[in-house]
Design a protein around this motif. Sequence first.
Motif, PDB file in Angstrom:
ATOM      1  N   ALA A 289       4.527 -24.907 -32.131  1.00  8.33           N
ATOM      2  CA  ALA A 289       5.581 -23.934 -32.429  1.00  8.33           C
ATOM      3  C   ALA A 289       6.961 -24.584 -32.397  1.00  8.33           C
ATOM      4  O   ALA A 289       7.816 -24.280 -33.234  1.00  8.33           O
ATOM      5  N   GLY A 290       7.184 -25.472 -31.443  1.00  8.07           N
ATOM      6  CA  GLY A 290       8.469 -26.165 -31.362  1.00  8.07           C
ATOM      7  C   GLY A 290       8.739 -27.000 -32.603  1.00  8.07           C
ATOM      8  O   GLY A 290       9.845 -26.978 -33.165  1.00  8.07           O
ATOM      9  N   ALA A 291       7.719 -27.712 -33.057  1.00  2.00           N
ATOM     10  CA  ALA A 291       7.868 -28.524 -34.266  1.00  2.00           C
ATOM     11  C   ALA A 291       8.070 -27.640 -35.496  1.00  2.00           C
ATOM     12  O   ALA A 291       8.894 -27.952 -36.365  1.00  2.00           O
ATOM     13  N   ALA A 292       7.337 -26.538 -35.570  1.00  2.00           N
ATOM     14  CA  ALA A 292       7.468 -25.629 -36.710  1.00  2.00           C
ATOM     15  C   ALA A 292       8.860 -25.000 -36.743  1.00  2.00           C
ATOM     16  O   ALA A 292       9.481 -24.886 -37.811  1.00  2.00           O
ATOM     17  N   PHE A 293       9.370 -24.600 -35.586  1.00  2.00           N
ATOM     18  CA  PHE A 293      10.704 -24.014 -35.536  1.00  2.00           C
ATOM     19  C   PHE A 293      11.760 -25.029 -35.947  1.00  2.00           C
ATOM     20  O   PHE A 293      12.684 -24.709 -36.700  1.00  2.00           O
ATOM     21  N   LYS A 294      11.627 -26.244 -35.481  1.00  2.00           N
ATOM     22  CA  LYS A 294      12.603 -27.275 -35.822  1.00  2.00           C
ATOM     23  C   LYS A 294      12.654 -27.490 -37.335  1.00  2.00           C
ATOM     24  O   LYS A 294      13.732 -27.585 -37.924  1.00  2.00           O
ATOM     25  N   GLN A 295      11.489 -27.527 -37.975  1.00  2.74           N
ATOM     26  CA  GLN A 295      11.446 -27.695 -39.427  1.00  2.74           C
ATOM     27  C   GLN A 295      12.004 -26.465 -40.139  1.00  2.74           C
ATOM     28  O   GLN A 295      12.737 -26.586 -41.123  1.00  2.74           O
TER      29      GLN A 295
ATOM     30  N   HIS B  60      20.203 -25.331 -42.419  1.00  7.37           N
ATOM     31  CA  HIS B  60      20.774 -26.530 -43.034  1.00  7.37           C
ATOM     32  C   HIS B  60      21.396 -27.468 -42.001  1.00  7.37           C
ATOM     33  O   HIS B  60      22.396 -28.124 -42.281  1.00  7.37           O
ATOM     34  N   GLN B  61      20.824 -27.473 -40.784  1.00  7.49           N
ATOM     35  CA  GLN B  61      21.280 -28.350 -39.709  1.00  7.49           C
ATOM     36  C   GLN B  61      20.055 -28.846 -38.948  1.00  7.49           C
ATOM     37  O   GLN B  61      19.011 -28.193 -38.944  1.00  7.49           O
ATOM     38  N   ASP B  62      20.199 -29.981 -38.291  1.00 10.18           N
ATOM     39  CA  ASP B  62      19.074 -30.530 -37.529  1.00 10.18           C
ATOM     40  C   ASP B  62      18.796 -29.757 -36.249  1.00 10.18           C
ATOM     41  O   ASP B  62      17.652 -29.621 -35.848  1.00 10.18           O
TER      42      ASP B  62
ATOM     43  N   LEU C 283      14.055 -16.064 -35.015  1.00  9.28           N
ATOM     44  CA  LEU C 283      13.122 -16.933 -35.741  1.00  9.28           C
ATOM     45  C   LEU C 283      12.250 -17.723 -34.771  1.00  9.28           C
ATOM     46  O   LEU C 283      11.031 -17.808 -34.946  1.00  9.28           O
ATOM     47  N   GLN C 284      12.866 -18.250 -33.741  1.00  8.95           N
ATOM     48  CA  GLN C 284      12.121 -19.014 -32.749  1.00  8.95           C
ATOM     49  C   GLN C 284      11.079 -18.140 -32.051  1.00  8.95           C
ATOM     50  O   GLN C 284       9.923 -18.543 -31.896  1.00  8.95           O
ATOM     51  N   GLY C 285      11.458 -16.947 -31.668  1.00 12.16           N
ATOM     52  CA  GLY C 285      10.529 -16.031 -31.014  1.00 12.16           C
ATOM     53  C   GLY C 285       9.364 -15.662 -31.909  1.00 12.16           C
ATOM     54  O   GLY C 285       8.206 -15.628 -31.473  1.00 12.16           O
ATOM     55  N   ALA C 286       9.662 -15.388 -33.165  1.00 15.70           N
ATOM     56  CA  ALA C 286       8.600 -15.021 -34.110  1.00 15.70           C
ATOM     57  C   ALA C 286       7.635 -16.176 -34.325  1.00 15.70           C
ATOM     58  O   ALA C 286       6.407 -15.977 -34.309  1.00 15.70           O
ATOM     59  N   ILE C 287       8.156 -17.361 -34.516  1.00 18.84           N
ATOM     60  CA  ILE C 287       7.290 -18.526 -34.737  1.00 18.84           C
ATOM     61  C   ILE C 287       6.425 -18.782 -33.507  1.00 18.84           C
ATOM     62  O   ILE C 287       5.215 -19.006 -33.625  1.00 18.84           O
ATOM     63  N   PHE C 288       7.017 -18.744 -32.323  1.00 17.95           N
ATOM     64  CA  PHE C 288       6.241 -18.979 -31.110  1.00 17.95           C
ATOM     65  C   PHE C 288       5.149 -17.934 -30.935  1.00 17.95           C
ATOM     66  O   PHE C 288       4.021 -18.262 -30.572  1.00 17.95           O
ATOM     67  N   ALA C 289       5.451 -16.676 -31.211  1.00 17.50           N
ATOM     68  CA  ALA C 289       4.454 -15.617 -31.048  1.00 17.50           C
ATOM     69  C   ALA C 289       3.297 -15.770 -32.021  1.00 17.50           C
ATOM     70  O   ALA C 289       2.122 -15.629 -31.641  1.00 17.50           O
ATOM     71  N   VAL C 290       3.595 -16.077 -33.272  1.00 18.18           N
ATOM     72  CA  VAL C 290       2.546 -16.228 -34.283  1.00 18.18           C
ATOM     73  C   VAL C 290       1.670 -17.445 -33.987  1.00 18.18           C
ATOM     74  O   VAL C 290       0.438 -17.360 -34.044  1.00 18.18           O
ATOM     75  N   VAL C 291       2.285 -18.557 -33.645  1.00 18.99           N
ATOM     76  CA  VAL C 291       1.510 -19.764 -33.350  1.00 18.99           C
ATOM     77  C   VAL C 291       0.647 -19.554 -32.112  1.00 18.99           C
ATOM     78  O   VAL C 291      -0.532 -19.913 -32.095  1.00 18.99           O
ATOM     79  N   LYS C 292       1.214 -18.953 -31.073  1.00 24.10           N
ATOM     80  CA  LYS C 292       0.444 -18.707 -29.847  1.00 24.10           C
ATOM     81  C   LYS C 292      -0.751 -17.805 -30.128  1.00 24.10           C
ATOM     82  O   LYS C 292      -1.872 -18.078 -29.678  1.00 24.10           O
ATOM     83  N   ALA C 293      -0.533 -16.743 -30.882  1.00 25.83           N
ATOM     84  CA  ALA C 293      -1.631 -15.833 -31.206  1.00 25.83           C
ATOM     85  C   ALA C 293      -2.708 -16.534 -32.022  1.00 25.83           C
ATOM     86  O   ALA C 293      -3.912 -16.359 -31.769  1.00 25.83           O
TER      87      ALA C 293
END
Length: 88
Positions: free
Chosen positions: A23-29, A36-38, A59-69
């Motif tokens: 999830a951390g890697a997905a959020f970063k990408q 448009h920033q690193d 966005l971070q919360g949504a990505i983490f929740a979906v990946v965890k599930a």
Amino acid sequence: MKASKIAYKPVGMALGAVSGMIAGAAFKQAWKVIGHQDDAPDATDQDRSWREVLIAAALQGAIFAVVKAAVDRSGATATHRLTGTWPG
């Protein structure tokens, strides 16, 4: 507590760590594309707007929740296939 629940605990913990890394890697990408920033803004970053900070947090919360599930469900399904019992 069922033996299957106890046996699944270490697997669940390992899957939790893996899902956090994914999830951390997905959020970063995702933030690189959307923001448009690193680096995503921190809540205390004075140079970032409220809007930008809140969008990044949502966005971070949504990505983490979906990946965890997805990872948890995959682990439970694999355990069910291997043992014949559903963990949890």
